[in-house]
Design an enzyme around this catalytic site. Structure first.
Site, mmCIF file in Angstrom:
data_model
loop_
_atom_site.group_PDB
_atom_site.id
_atom_site.type_symbol
_atom_site.label_atom_id
_atom_site.label_comp_id
_atom_site.label_asym_id
_atom_site.label_seq_id
_atom_site.Cartn_x
_atom_site.Cartn_y
_atom_site.Cartn_z
ATOM 1 N N LYS A 58 8.814 7.071 -5.576
ATOM 2 C CA LYS A 58 8.883 6.116 -4.574
ATOM 3 C C LYS A 58 10.095 6.027 -3.984
ATOM 4 O O LYS A 58 11.086 6.516 -4.118
ATOM 5 C CB LYS A 58 8.238 4.846 -5.108
ATOM 6 C CG LYS A 58 6.805 5.040 -5.932
ATOM 7 C CD LYS A 58 5.749 5.108 -4.697
ATOM 8 C CE LYS A 58 4.425 5.885 -5.130
ATOM 9 N NZ LYS A 58 3.606 5.279 -6.137
HETATM 10 C C1 LIG Z 1 2.186 5.133 -6.794
HETATM 11 C C2 LIG Z 1 0.964 4.134 -6.492
HETATM 12 C C3 LIG Z 1 0.557 3.139 -7.345
HETATM 13 C C4 LIG Z 1 0.911 3.093 -8.752
HETATM 14 O O1 LIG Z 1 2.126 2.873 -8.977
HETATM 15 P P1 LIG Z 1 2.995 2.870 -10.363
HETATM 16 O O2 LIG Z 1 4.216 2.232 -10.228
HETATM 17 O O3 LIG Z 1 3.155 4.393 -10.673
HETATM 18 O O4 LIG Z 1 1.919 1.965 -11.351
HETATM 19 C C5 LIG Z 1 -0.301 2.374 -6.731
HETATM 20 N N1 LIG Z 1 -0.760 2.433 -5.514
HETATM 21 C C6 LIG Z 1 -0.311 3.457 -4.861
HETATM 22 C C7 LIG Z 1 -0.839 3.562 -3.315
HETATM 23 C C8 LIG Z 1 0.868 4.381 -5.034
HETATM 24 O O5 LIG Z 1 1.026 5.180 -4.402
#
Ligand SMILES: *Cc1c(COP(=O)(O)O)cnc(C)c1O
Length: 387
Positions: free
Chosen positions: A186
């Site tokens: 991210k």
């Molecule tokens: C990555 C992601 C999540 C989950 O995030 P985590 O931190 O891995 O739990 C939820 N929604 C979207 C759209 C994502 O890309």
């Protein structure tokens, strides 16, 4: 065709000396779990976003789960979300015994379509859960207006933000709860981690639930002056962030703007190359938004090509370029298909887009030259496969 010597990973994190030093400092401090670094990260993130309150967690999924929970979602309730998202967005609805209701997307932006949301509202609708797909803000003015009209809460999946703005407002700074992700790929990362922002009363409820349901500031109980006594008014979860993660997050947050600028430059390179190729087109950007450019998603003009999307992915992989598809839509996962009797025709726009989308390498860790070469390589592959 010239392959890359080393594999170009899809979204590597930018980890530098600051991150290494920050984590080492926590390791030496003797306090590894939730503590002063987590508090500091919550404060700095809250200030950066301009949020009323913030709660650091071990994932965005935890934030989405707690967000729905404190909004009172339970059995019998319906939550409206987009099919074009990661499975976590819908899974948490299921964990609470509520029903997942899908509102199809706008095929130009791949964002949830507000008119589809309105069409799916029933007397059981409890929450609207839009996703700021790829880092571009969903149409929050329309979504908030629909929510207000029907007296429904909104929880925003902000996993691909920040820095994302809608009509000048930073996502996460408004009245709605918003869940951010610091997963390894991210915009800023803590390895695994997340943050829930929003109104203080809801965040404080979520805070208690995030650490077993123990009464407030339970993490302080091992500090000097801390009280070993605590109560559990309701059973909670184990969703707290650790100081190791928070130290990483603090170092990443310091360079969030410079990392965003690097993403912008990479996007410019892709756009420029693809501008003169009618076989590939980037997803449209809405007026009045600032896109965080978490993902660079293109649509392939399959009508003009002899090979399909999956084969293009395979070719790129052979040339040492990692790509991905965001996402296999919710209505095409077997659990959701079976439970809700869904077919590809249930969300026709999402199905159509799914078959032709491709996410390209994008990360502040990539040199611009890498991005240029990836862009040129893709055009070269496509032009060889004209129908
Ligand atoms: C990555 C992601 C999540 C989950 O995030 P985590 O931190 O891995 O739990 C939820 N929604 C979207 C759209 C994502 O890309």
């Amino acid at each position: 065709m010239k392959a890359f010597k080393e594999f170009v990973t899809f979204a590597p994190p930018l980890i530098e000396a600051e991150e290494l030093a920050a984590v080492a400092e926590v390791l030496k401090s003797g306090w590894l779990s939730t503590g002063p670094k987590t508090k500091e990260f919550e404060l700095k993130f809250r200030e950066y976003i301009g949020a009323q309150a913030a709660l650091a967690l071990n994932s965005c999924t935890a934030g989405l789960h707690l967000g729905l929970k404190v909004l009172g979602v339970g059995p019998g309730d319906e939550v409206i979300t987009t099919p074009m998202t990661f499975c976590a967005t819908a899974n948490v609805i299921e964990h609470l015994g509520a029903r997942t209701v899908l509102a199809d997307i706008d095929p130009d932006t791949l964002l949830i379509d507000p008119s589809e949301i309105e069409r799916k509202i029933t007397e059981n609708t409890k929450v609207i859960l839009p996703v700021h797909y790829a880092g571009q803000a969903a149409d929050m003015v329309s979504i908030n207006a629909i929510a207000k009209k029907h007296n429904i809460a909104v929880l925003e999946d902000a996993a691909h933000c920040p820095p994302t703005f809608d009509q000048g407002q930073m996502i996460g700074s408004g009245e709605n709860l918003a869940a951010f992700s610091f997963y390894a790929t991210k915009n800023i990362t803590t390895g695994e981690g997340g943050m829930l922002t929003g109104p203080s009363d809801l965040i404080e409820k979520a805070r208690m639930l995030s650490l077993h349901g123990m009464s407030r500031d339970a993490w302080k109980r091992f500090q000097k002056g801390g009280n070993w006594k605590y109560d559990v008014p309701q059973p909670g979860y184990k969703y707290n962030m650790t100081d190791l993660q928070a130290a990483l997050g603090l170092a990443q947050l310091k360079k969030i703007e410079s990392m965003y600028q690097k993403r912008l430059k990479q996007v410019e390179i892709y756009n420029q190359v693809f501008n003169s190729c009618d076989l590939i087109s980037p997803v449209q950007v809405r007026e009045g938004t600032q896109h965080s450019h978490h993902l660079y998603v293109v649509k392939l003009s399959l009508e003009k090509l002899k090979i399909g999307r999956d084969e293009i992915i395979q070719r790129l992989n052979e040339l040492n370029v990692g790509t991905s598809v965001h996402y296999t839509p919710i209505h095409l996962h077997s659990y959701y298909m079976k439970k809700y009797n869904l077919t590809p025709a249930s969300c026709p726009e999402a199905t159509y887009c799914y078959e032709r989308i491709l996410s390209l390498p994008l990360s502040p860790a990539h040199p611009l030259g890498t991005i240029q070469k990836v862009a040129d390589l893709i055009v070269e592959i496509l032009e060889m496969e004209l129908r």
